[in-house]
Enzyme design. Structure first.
Site, PDB file in Angstrom:
ATOM      1  N   LYS A 284      59.992  48.731  38.703  1.00  0.00           N
ATOM      2  CA  LYS A 284      60.787  47.747  39.448  1.00  0.00           C
ATOM      3  C   LYS A 284      62.033  48.406  40.035  1.00  0.00           C
ATOM      4  O   LYS A 284      62.426  48.108  41.163  1.00  0.00           O
ATOM      5  CB  LYS A 284      61.194  46.574  38.540  1.00  0.00           C
ATOM      6  CG  LYS A 284      60.062  45.679  38.092  1.00  0.00           C
ATOM      7  CD  LYS A 284      59.366  44.948  39.230  1.00  0.00           C
ATOM      8  CE  LYS A 284      60.211  43.888  39.894  1.00  0.00           C
ATOM      9  NZ  LYS A 284      59.427  43.105  40.900  1.00  0.00           N
TER      10      LYS A 284
ATOM     11  N   TYR B  57      57.473  49.522  33.120  1.00  0.00           N
ATOM     12  CA  TYR B  57      57.654  48.326  33.963  1.00  0.00           C
ATOM     13  C   TYR B  57      58.999  48.364  34.667  1.00  0.00           C
ATOM     14  O   TYR B  57      59.079  48.258  35.898  1.00  0.00           O
ATOM     15  CB  TYR B  57      57.534  47.046  33.122  1.00  0.00           C
ATOM     16  CG  TYR B  57      58.108  45.817  33.792  1.00  0.00           C
ATOM     17  CD1 TYR B  57      57.515  45.285  34.934  1.00  0.00           C
ATOM     18  CD2 TYR B  57      59.270  45.194  33.293  1.00  0.00           C
ATOM     19  CE1 TYR B  57      58.052  44.165  35.568  1.00  0.00           C
ATOM     20  CE2 TYR B  57      59.805  44.072  33.924  1.00  0.00           C
ATOM     21  CZ  TYR B  57      59.190  43.565  35.057  1.00  0.00           C
ATOM     22  OH  TYR B  57      59.730  42.460  35.692  1.00  0.00           O
TER      23      TYR B  57
ATOM     24  N   THR C  81      64.329  42.353  38.491  1.00  0.00           N
ATOM     25  CA  THR C  81      64.643  42.002  37.109  1.00  0.00           C
ATOM     26  C   THR C  81      65.933  42.686  36.644  1.00  0.00           C
ATOM     27  O   THR C  81      66.282  43.759  37.150  1.00  0.00           O
ATOM     28  CB  THR C  81      63.477  42.439  36.196  1.00  0.00           C
ATOM     29  OG1 THR C  81      63.908  42.439  34.842  1.00  0.00           O
ATOM     30  CG2 THR C  81      62.997  43.851  36.513  1.00  0.00           C
ATOM     31  N   ASP C  82      66.583  42.091  35.641  1.00  0.00           N
ATOM     32  CA  ASP C  82      67.765  42.739  35.046  1.00  0.00           C
ATOM     33  C   ASP C  82      67.365  43.949  34.192  1.00  0.00           C
ATOM     34  O   ASP C  82      68.216  44.738  33.791  1.00  0.00           O
ATOM     35  CB  ASP C  82      68.579  41.741  34.212  1.00  0.00           C
ATOM     36  CG  ASP C  82      67.793  41.097  33.069  1.00  0.00           C
ATOM     37  OD1 ASP C  82      66.575  41.355  32.942  1.00  0.00           O
ATOM     38  OD2 ASP C  82      68.404  40.334  32.290  1.00  0.00           O
ATOM     39  N   GLU C  83      66.039  44.087  33.922  1.00  0.00           N
ATOM     40  CA  GLU C  83      65.604  45.190  33.063  1.00  0.00           C
ATOM     41  C   GLU C  83      65.835  46.557  33.710  1.00  0.00           C
ATOM     42  O   GLU C  83      65.830  47.576  33.026  1.00  0.00           O
ATOM     43  CB  GLU C  83      64.137  44.998  32.655  1.00  0.00           C
ATOM     44  CG  GLU C  83      63.942  43.655  31.972  1.00  0.00           C
ATOM     45  CD  GLU C  83      62.598  43.477  31.271  1.00  0.00           C
ATOM     46  OE1 GLU C  83      61.958  44.475  30.942  1.00  0.00           O
ATOM     47  OE2 GLU C  83      62.222  42.313  31.065  1.00  0.00           O
TER      48      GLU C  83
HETATM   49  P1  NAD Z   1      53.255  37.190  36.834  1.00  0.00           P
HETATM   50  O1  NAD Z   1      52.677  38.370  36.127  1.00  0.00           O
HETATM   51  O2  NAD Z   1      53.127  35.847  36.216  1.00  0.00           O
HETATM   52  O3  NAD Z   1      52.606  37.082  38.286  1.00  0.00           O
HETATM   53  C1  NAD Z   1      52.448  38.201  39.131  1.00  0.00           C
HETATM   54  C2  NAD Z   1      51.584  37.789  40.313  1.00  0.00           C
HETATM   55  O4  NAD Z   1      51.474  38.942  41.194  1.00  0.00           O
HETATM   56  C3  NAD Z   1      50.154  37.401  39.918  1.00  0.00           C
HETATM   57  O5  NAD Z   1      49.766  36.238  40.624  1.00  0.00           O
HETATM   58  C4  NAD Z   1      49.317  38.625  40.330  1.00  0.00           C
HETATM   59  O6  NAD Z   1      47.982  38.279  40.681  1.00  0.00           O
HETATM   60  C5  NAD Z   1      50.103  39.134  41.541  1.00  0.00           C
HETATM   61  N1  NAD Z   1      49.883  40.574  41.789  1.00  0.00           N
HETATM   62  C6  NAD Z   1      49.991  41.583  40.890  1.00  0.00           C
HETATM   63  N2  NAD Z   1      49.679  42.752  41.492  1.00  0.00           N
HETATM   64  C7  NAD Z   1      49.401  42.467  42.794  1.00  0.00           C
HETATM   65  C8  NAD Z   1      49.012  43.250  43.926  1.00  0.00           C
HETATM   66  N3  NAD Z   1      48.805  44.574  43.823  1.00  0.00           N
HETATM   67  N4  NAD Z   1      48.819  42.638  45.114  1.00  0.00           N
HETATM   68  C9  NAD Z   1      48.991  41.287  45.228  1.00  0.00           C
HETATM   69  N5  NAD Z   1      49.330  40.493  44.183  1.00  0.00           N
HETATM   70  C10 NAD Z   1      49.534  41.077  42.984  1.00  0.00           C
HETATM   71  O7  NAD Z   1      54.764  37.572  37.107  1.00  0.00           O
HETATM   72  P2  NAD Z   1      56.063  36.638  37.138  1.00  0.00           P
HETATM   73  O8  NAD Z   1      56.579  36.493  35.752  1.00  0.00           O
HETATM   74  O9  NAD Z   1      55.775  35.435  37.954  1.00  0.00           O
HETATM   75  O10 NAD Z   1      57.085  37.591  37.923  1.00  0.00           O
HETATM   76  C11 NAD Z   1      57.179  37.547  39.337  1.00  0.00           C
HETATM   77  C12 NAD Z   1      58.221  38.562  39.796  1.00  0.00           C
HETATM   78  O11 NAD Z   1      59.478  38.244  39.208  1.00  0.00           O
HETATM   79  C13 NAD Z   1      57.896  40.001  39.397  1.00  0.00           C
HETATM   80  O12 NAD Z   1      58.246  40.835  40.478  1.00  0.00           O
HETATM   81  C14 NAD Z   1      58.797  40.255  38.196  1.00  0.00           C
HETATM   82  O13 NAD Z   1      59.137  41.624  38.109  1.00  0.00           O
HETATM   83  C15 NAD Z   1      59.997  39.396  38.536  1.00  0.00           C
HETATM   84  N6  NAD Z   1      60.778  38.909  37.388  1.00  0.00           N
HETATM   85  C16 NAD Z   1      60.158  38.209  36.382  1.00  0.00           C
HETATM   86  C17 NAD Z   1      60.912  37.720  35.327  1.00  0.00           C
HETATM   87  C18 NAD Z   1      60.279  36.916  34.215  1.00  0.00           C
HETATM   88  O14 NAD Z   1      60.950  36.565  33.246  1.00  0.00           O
HETATM   89  N7  NAD Z   1      58.995  36.566  34.300  1.00  0.00           N
HETATM   90  C19 NAD Z   1      62.293  37.938  35.284  1.00  0.00           C
HETATM   91  C20 NAD Z   1      62.890  38.645  36.333  1.00  0.00           C
HETATM   92  C21 NAD Z   1      62.125  39.113  37.375  1.00  0.00           C
HETATM   93  P1  TYD Z   2      58.735  39.269  26.778  1.00  0.00           P
HETATM   94  O1  TYD Z   2      58.487  37.806  26.894  1.00  0.00           O
HETATM   95  O2  TYD Z   2      57.557  40.202  26.750  1.00  0.00           O
HETATM   96  O3  TYD Z   2      59.735  39.659  27.975  1.00  0.00           O
HETATM   97  P2  TYD Z   2      60.561  41.047  28.231  1.00  0.00           P
HETATM   98  O4  TYD Z   2      59.936  42.129  27.441  1.00  0.00           O
HETATM   99  O5  TYD Z   2      60.381  41.234  29.711  1.00  0.00           O
HETATM  100  O6  TYD Z   2      61.976  40.749  27.843  1.00  0.00           O
HETATM  101  O7  TYD Z   2      59.589  39.546  25.480  1.00  0.00           O
HETATM  102  C1  TYD Z   2      60.822  38.896  25.258  1.00  0.00           C
HETATM  103  C2  TYD Z   2      61.407  39.436  23.977  1.00  0.00           C
HETATM  104  O8  TYD Z   2      60.591  39.007  22.881  1.00  0.00           O
HETATM  105  C3  TYD Z   2      61.414  40.946  23.922  1.00  0.00           C
HETATM  106  O9  TYD Z   2      62.605  41.370  23.235  1.00  0.00           O
HETATM  107  C4  TYD Z   2      60.192  41.297  23.087  1.00  0.00           C
HETATM  108  C5  TYD Z   2      60.069  40.116  22.149  1.00  0.00           C
HETATM  109  N1  TYD Z   2      58.694  39.754  21.735  1.00  0.00           N
HETATM  110  C6  TYD Z   2      58.416  39.526  20.392  1.00  0.00           C
HETATM  111  O10 TYD Z   2      59.289  39.673  19.508  1.00  0.00           O
HETATM  112  N2  TYD Z   2      57.159  39.149  20.033  1.00  0.00           N
HETATM  113  C7  TYD Z   2      56.155  38.997  20.957  1.00  0.00           C
HETATM  114  O11 TYD Z   2      54.997  38.675  20.580  1.00  0.00           O
HETATM  115  C8  TYD Z   2      56.460  39.218  22.349  1.00  0.00           C
HETATM  116  C9  TYD Z   2      55.389  39.064  23.398  1.00  0.00           C
HETATM  117  C10 TYD Z   2      57.750  39.579  22.685  1.00  0.00           C
END
Ligand code: NAD
Ligand code: TYD
Length: 350
Positions: free
Chosen positions: A160, A156, A131-133
């Site tokens: 990462k 989090y 992630t960019d975070e």
């Molecule tokens: P998500 O929470 O929707 O899914 C995570 C999946 O991982 C789930 O299916 C969960 O069951 C599985 N999991 C969690 N812990 C586990 C473990 N110990 N063993 C096996 N499986 C496990 O997450 P997502 O949004 O699909 O994100 C996927 C990846 O992409 C993550 O690594 C996250 O950090 C990264 N990412 C997400 C975003 C975003 O906007 N969602 C952006 C950048 C990077």
């Molecule tokens: P989120 O979807 O949790 O992603 P991330 O924290 O990984 O960026 O949140 C996106 C943005 O929205 C973040 O700045 C927090 C804000 N946010 C709200 O303002 N209200 C909400 O109920 C949630 C879940 C997030």
């Protein structure tokens, strides 16, 4: 590659990636999906894939913290490439209980790297999805590049960051053919409704209050999930060993403007609520501790080196996302009712 292990394939991005990849003409291998099936992992998100690709897709319900369990999956499936999504992914949950994030995101990644290392020359690619975070927060200007120093602010993002460092170190020390991607906020189908966009879509459909943290002026750089999937596949197939790629949609938006756009699109699609326009449901609530002010990605490296560009604008991607939720309320209801957890227990045991 013949047998690609995808971890976390029952989550939001992983399930979209598996569907995307099995539909690409330049992939003819098998996908083994290793997933712990946490609250965020829903095998029903891949029901169509199980049906359409019975010989090319298999689910293994295993926790990355279970070393023996992972070893068995590697051995039985002759794994030769890995795409690692599995992680605890929600910032707010990491603030309330960081322990799971340390276990799954750090220890889990270490366990996976050890299995990958044991494959020796057979391993063709270890792609780590991050992630960019990890870069922390930007001021009003500037962008994250691949050389921006790490400065994570939440449990989090710190977990990462730690996993990114481990993956990089396994390349430098043991020569693993790793690639890493650091991506901005994704949105699209199958997104668990605890994150901003699906949460607001569902609450706004139902006429519930829409919580915006702090002043709502925090900025995120939104990327449609299928564009993320195409970037990851480009990196796995054509990326250079040891390289990191930033992936973003060039779609910087304040949270308030995202929420207002969802409200006006739903008003257009469904008509206003009897009480008036949906934006009247917005309520500013207490800010998240350590809330990063702005994320923005410079994705020129992946554009230049691998020829990747996002296909969707925020407008087109958001329209498709809202329409998907309106058409897939059964998926939402099963998630909310806990029905799918009952189904998991029946299918895979507790
Ligand atoms: P998500 O929470 O929707 O899914 C995570 C999946 O991982 C789930 O299916 C969960 O069951 C599985 N999991 C969690 N812990 C586990 C473990 N110990 N063993 C096996 N499986 C496990 O997450 P997502 O949004 O699909 O994100 C996927 C990846 O992409 C993550 O690594 C996250 O950090 C990264 N990412 C997400 C975003 C975003 O906007 N969602 C952006 C950048 C990077
Ligand atoms: P989120 O979807 O949790 O992603 P991330 O924290 O990984 O960026 O949140 C996106 C943005 O929205 C973040 O700045 C927090 C804000 N946010 C709200 O303002 N209200 C909400 O109920 C949630 C879940 C997030």
């Amino acid at each position: 590659m013949n047998n690609l292990l995808v971890t976390g394939g029952c989550g939001f991005i992983g399930s979209n990636f598996i569907r995307y990849l099995l539909n690409q003409s330049d992939f003819s291998g098998r996908i083994v999906n290793l997933d712990k099936l946490t609250y965020a992992g829903n095998p029903q998100s891949l029901g169509d894939v199980e049906h359409n690709f019975p010989d090319h897709y298999q689910l293994e319900a295993v926790d990355l913290c279970d070393q023996r369990g992972i070893a068995k999956v590697f051995k039985q499936n002759d794994i030769d490439a890995i795409c690692h999504f599995a992680a605890e992914s929600h910032v707010d949950r990491s603030i309330n209980s960081p322990g799971e994030f340390i276990q799954s995101n750090i220890v889990g990644t270490y366990n996976l790297l050890e299995q990958a290392r044991a494959l020796g020359d057979k391993l063709k690619r270890f792609h780590h999805v991050s992630t960019d975070e990890v870069f922390g927060s930007l001021g009003e200007t500037g962008f994250f590049t691949e050389t921006t120093s790490y400065s994570p602010n939440s449990p989090y993002s710190a977990s990462k960051a730690s996993s990114d460092h481990l993956v990089r170190a396994y390349h430098e020390t043991y020569g693993l053919p790793v690639t890493i991607s650091n991506c901005s906020n994704n949105y699209g189908p199958f997104h668990f409704p605890e994150k901003l966009i699906p949460l607001v879509i569902l609450k706004a459909i139902n006429g519930e209050t829409l919580p915006v943290y702090g002043d709502g002026k925090h900025v995120r750089d939104w990327l449609y999930v299928e564009d993320h999937c195409s970037a990851i596949w480009q990196i796995i197939a054509n990326g250079e060993d040891g390289e990191t790629y930033n992936v973003g949609g060039r779609n910087e938006k304040t949270n308030l403007s995202v929420v207002e756009t969802i409200c006006s699109k739903l008003d257009e699609k469904l008509g206003q609520l009897p009480s008036g326009p949906r934006k009247d449901l917005i309520e500013f609530v207490k800010d998240r501790p350590g809330h990063d002010r702005r994320y923005a990605i410079d994705c020129s490296k992946i554009e230049k080196d691998l020829g990747w560009t996002p296909a969707e604008s925020f407008e087109t991607g958001l329209d498709q996302t809202i329409d998907w939720y309106l058409e897939n309320m059964a998926w939402v209801d099963s998630i909310k009712s806990g029905e799918y957890q009952t189904w998991i227990t029946k299918q895979y045991g507790s």
